[in-house]
Structure formats: structure tokens, C-alpha cells
Design a protein around this motif. Structure first.
Motif, PDB file in Angstrom:
ATOM      1  N   TRP A   1       0.941  -1.177  -0.025  1.00 50.96           N
ATOM      2  CA  TRP A   1      -0.097   0.077   0.052  1.00 50.96           C
ATOM      3  C   TRP A   1       0.816   1.239  -0.004  1.00 50.96           C
ATOM      4  CZ3 TRP A   1      -5.364  -0.403  -0.686  1.00 50.96           C
ATOM      5  CH2 TRP A   1      -5.846  -1.251  -0.526  1.00 50.96           C
ATOM      6  N   LEU A   2       1.968   1.314   0.625  1.00 48.87           N
ATOM      7  CA  LEU A   2       2.971   2.468   0.787  1.00 48.87           C
ATOM      8  C   LEU A   2       4.239   2.376  -0.031  1.00 48.87           C
ATOM      9  CD1 LEU A   2       1.845   3.160   4.404  1.00 48.87           C
ATOM     10  CD2 LEU A   2       0.946   4.192   2.395  1.00 48.87           C
ATOM     11  N   GLY A   3       4.580   1.382  -0.430  1.00 47.79           N
ATOM     12  CA  GLY A   3       5.809   1.075  -0.702  1.00 47.79           C
ATOM     13  C   GLY A   3       7.012   1.075   0.171  1.00 47.79           C
ATOM     14  N   LEU A   4       6.510   0.526   1.459  1.00 45.45           N
ATOM     15  CA  LEU A   4       7.566   0.706   2.783  1.00 45.45           C
ATOM     16  C   LEU A   4       8.070  -0.730   2.871  1.00 45.45           C
ATOM     17  CD1 LEU A   4       5.756   3.317   4.886  1.00 45.45           C
ATOM     18  CD2 LEU A   4       7.931   3.588   3.554  1.00 45.45           C
ATOM     19  N   SER A   5       9.107  -0.977   3.351  1.00 43.18           N
ATOM     20  CA  SER A   5       9.719  -1.874   4.139  1.00 43.18           C
ATOM     21  C   SER A   5       9.164  -1.617   5.673  1.00 43.18           C
ATOM     22  CB  SER A   5      10.955  -1.948   4.212  1.00 43.18           C
ATOM     23  OG  SER A   5      11.686  -1.246   4.744  1.00 43.18           O
TER      24      SER A   5
END
Length: 450
Positions: free
Chosen positions: A427-431
Motif C-alpha cells: 500500500w505504501l511502498g515501505l519496508s
């Protein structure tokens, strides 16, 4: 300018695009995209964590065919709890010499679970309405005296293992009374268990097992024992026998073949749903059923100042008198209240339960030809008399197939972190580590406002 630099250098793509946007329309678009992504991410994370912390399980079914199998424990009880010759000791104990001069019990005694026999004989309702059998008064009188005896006298007045077990063989080899240890039960008196935990059967000898010839001793029955026979309990060697809940009645004059198949259920402890425990090391009870009985006795003592006389109790407290109407009604009121409102007893399921699925076949025993050829001289009596007092039991495994139902967690402990990282990345392109950056930015803005 410093704030805008932080936004542009954010590892969250939508946030950095907000910083790089030149127009208000573009900023609003990226803010909307970020908001929708956050809502979707939070919704998915909430759904997963809600399921995760319910600790769901799946049940695996495993069918094994081992080469060897452990034989269960077998407990033998007589349907008559005490010998008739000692019944006068209940009423005129001091006047009878034989009531004193008896040998003491060998070894230790293991208690066993007993259902409330008193409730099947006399309740508060039947006591005041007069709805009872003609022989109830004598039955109640007997129980009242019998319950008052100590453990030593219970043993002395009951049957001994050498009197009940005439012949014993396991896997074709002879076994004697030293193979048995004693337990005691309110309803059946002395019971004797041969522990099968050290006995192994191989698939080549699957038809073999335990063979017993039992002497019912019908002439020793007291008047309150209405049924003649033996009670057999087949159970896990680590568990105590429960003659009332799991017993099988064996009748004289019959050969009873009991074929077994083994089923094992393995459960998970807390925080999973069953919250199972191991009762093996508990000093007061060795099963869930015994735990419930002890817990109910605590309710009885708290409300009535005494406990149900035909149930085990943790501590040596006053037992209610069967003939006392006040105590009788109090005990029934406690049971009725618990049935309606439930209990707070902490007695979860055991983590491992072993069932021996019994299948019974019966035949008349012994035959005339066999009795005349093999048993007539040793029995010293005619076949009709022998059949009235003896029974044969054969216990073996019909199959070595062992069915195991095992609970396993749906989610491993580490899966919550992998799932959270996956949702943040989707959803956020985060690790998962980048969450700390968001926290840093949030604290930065908070400090700026302060």
C-alpha cells in the motif's frame, strides 16, 4: 524550506511526490492517494491482527501403522464394593473380632473419579415427596456408614486381587498379582490396575494381548449390590481409571472379547482456543473430570459447610450426612445452581487425550467339553456353578493403525511481522523498518508545533 526538504526526501513515494508537486491540484491528488493507501493498509492490517490474536488452529489428521504399540492400562473392579461377611462391621464394629484382625493394605492407594452415587439414590425432592424405592432407606443407611469409614477399612472390607483375578496372561506369558496396583473407588471399592506402559505388542502378535479369568464372588455380595459382574476400564497408563464414566460391565458365564483401536488427540496450550494443560503432575487430580469434581466440592463446602460424601475432595473436610435433609437439600441446590449459572472452575482440556475405541463381542463360556477336559478338576465344582461365578476377558488390538488428530497454529509467531511488512510494501511502498522514518517525521512536526 527545511520542512519541504524532509517531505521530498521521504522514502514513502506518495509523501515525496507531495513535496515535489508545484500546484495545489497536484498536492491534493497525492494527499488523496496517500490517504486512501493509509486507510486500505490499516484496514488490511486490522483484519489480519484480529485473526492472528484469536490464535486459530488447524487440525491435522495422521494415520500411522507402527511396528509396535504400547498396550493400555486395564483396571478391574467388582460391581460389589465390599464383602457381605464384613457388612455387620458397619453397624456393630466393636462387637466383632474379625472387624479388627485384618491385614493392612499393601502399597500406596491411588484415588479415582467417582460420580455422585448419592444423587441416584436420594435427592432433596424425592426425600420430601416420598418418591423412592422400598429399599432406599437401607441403601441410604449402608452408604452413610460406608462413607464414614477410613481408607484402611475400605480396603480391608473389599475384595483382594488374588480373590478376583484367577488367571492372567499377557502376550502368552503369565502375570500374577504383583503386576497389579490398587486404587479405590466409592462405588466399586477396591480396583486393581495392570499397567501396560511397559508392555509392547508387535504387529506379528496383533491378535495377542491381555487375557484374564475373573472370579465374581457372588456369595460375597452385600444386599445393596443389585448387579453381579465385574467392571473393566481400559485407559491411558498415565491416567487414573474412571470406572463410572468409561467402564465396561463384564458378566459371569461369558467370554468377552474387547478389540481396540487407538485414537490420539493433541491440543495446543494458551493462548490458543483450547488452552489445554497437562494434569500429569497435579497433586490433586489427574484428569479434567477429576478437576471438575474437586471444584464442585469446593462449591459444596463453601455453601453447605460439608462436601458430597460420594465424591473425592482435595482436603480432609466434613462430609455431608446422607440422612440429614438440610445438608441433602443444600447439596442439590448447589448442583442446580451450577447447572443453571455455570461454574468458574478452571479445568481446561488435557493437551493429550488417548482413546481406545472398544468393540465388544460375547460368547457363552466355558463350553461343556472344555470344562470337563481342562477345568473340572481344578475348579472343584460343576459347570453351572462355575459359570455363575467366573468370567473370561480377552483384550487385544484389532488394528495397529493409530489415528492422531493434532492441532497446529494457523499462523507462526514470525508471520505477523512478515504480513505487516507485506501490507506496508503493497500500500505504501515501505519496508517494515521504514515505519520508524514515519515516526521520526511525525515527531519532527510535533516538535515544530511546540
Amino acid at each position: 524550506m527545511e520542512v519541504n526538504d524532509r517531505i521530498q526526501n521521504s522514502s514513502v513515494y506518495a509523501i515525496s511526490q507531495i513535496g515535489y508537486s508545484k500546484t495545489s491540484c497536484s498536492k491534493i491528488t497525492w494527499i488523496s492517494i496517500l490517504t486512501c493507501a493509509l486507510i486500505g493498509c490499516c484496514y488490511q492490517i486490522y483484519g489480519f491482527t484480529d485473526q492472528y490474536f484469536k490464535y486459530p488452529v488447524i487440525v491435522d489428521l495422521l494415520i500411522e501403522q507402527p511396528e509396535t504399540i504400547t498396550f493400555p492400562a486395564v483396571t478391574v473392579c467388582n460391581l460389589n464394593r465390599m464383602k457381605s461377611e464384613y457388612e455387620p462391621c458397619l453397624y456393630k464394629f466393636d462387637a466383632l473380632e474379625k472387624c479388627h484382625s485384618l491385614p493392612g493394605p499393601p502399597g500406596s492407594v491411588r484415588g479415582s473419579l467417582s460420580l455422585s452415587e448419592r444423587q441416584s439414590i436420594r435427592t432433596c425432592k424425592t426425600h420430601f415427596r416420598g418418591k423412592q424405592h422400598k429399599d432406599t432407606d437401607s441403601y441410604v443407611e449402608f452408604l452413610d456408614k460406608y462413607f464414614a469409614l477410613d481408607q484402611d477399612k475400605h480396603y480391608r472390607f473389599g475384595h483382594k486381587v488374588d480373590e478376583l483375578v484367577m488367571n492372567c496372561s499377557f502376550n502368552g506369558k503369565s502375570c500374577n498379582s504383583t503386576f497389579f496396583w490398587r486404587s479405590w473407588n466409592f462405588r466399586y471399592g477396591n480396583c486393581y490396575t495392570i499397567n501396560g506402559s511397559k508392555q509392547m505388542l508387535t504387529s506379528a502378535a496383533s491378535s495377542k494381548g491381555l487375557e484374564l479369568i475373573l472370579h465374581v464372588k457372588p456369595k460375597d455380595y452385600v444386599s445393596v449390590s443389585h448387579t453381579i459382574g465385574m467392571r473393566i476400564v481400559i485407559h491411558n497408563p498415565v491416567d487414573n481409571a474412571d470406572p463410572e464414566g468409561n467402564g465396561i460391565n463384564i458378566f459371569p458365564g461369558c467370554e468377552t472379547d474387547i478389540s481396540l483401536s487407538q485414537t490420539i488427540i493433541r491440543r495446543l496450550p494458551a493462548p490458543y482456543k483450547d488452552k489445554c494443560v497437562s494434569y500429569a503432575n497435579n497433586p490433586f487430580y489427574q484428569s479434567q473430570a477429576q478437576c471438575m469434581q474437586h471444584c464442585i466440592q469446593e462449591y459444596n463446602y463453601k455453601q453447605c459447610g460439608c462436601v458430597e460424601p460420594s465424591l473425592p475432595s482435595k482436603f480432609p473436610v466434613k462430609r455431608c450426612t446422607v440422612k440429614n435433609s438440610t445438608e441433602l437439600c443444600c447439596l442439590d441446590a448447589v448442583i442446580n445452581s451450577l447447572a443453571i449459572h455455570g461454574t468458574e472452575c478452571k479445568c481446561p482440556l488435557p493437551c493429550v487425550t488417548t482413546y481406545y475405541n472398544e468393540r465388544l463381542t460375547m460368547a457363552k463360556w466355558p463350553s461343556n467339553a472344555f470344562f470337563l477336559k481342562e477345568m473340572c478338576k481344578s475348579a472343584g465344582k460343576d459347570i453351572k456353578t462355575y459359570r455363575k461365578s467366573h468370567a473370561k476377558v480377552r483384550i487385544s488390538f484389532s488394528t495397529f493403525a493409530m489415528v492422531t488428530y493434532e492441532q497446529k497454529p494457523v499462523f507462526l509467531e514470525s508471520e505477523i511481522f512478515s504480513h505487516l511488512g507485506g501490507e506496508l510494501g503493497l500500500w505504501l511502498g515501505l519496508s517494515l523498518i521504514a515505519v520508524f522514518e514515519l515516526l521520526e517525521v511525525f515527531l519532527y512536526f510535533c516538535n515544530r508545533k511546540i
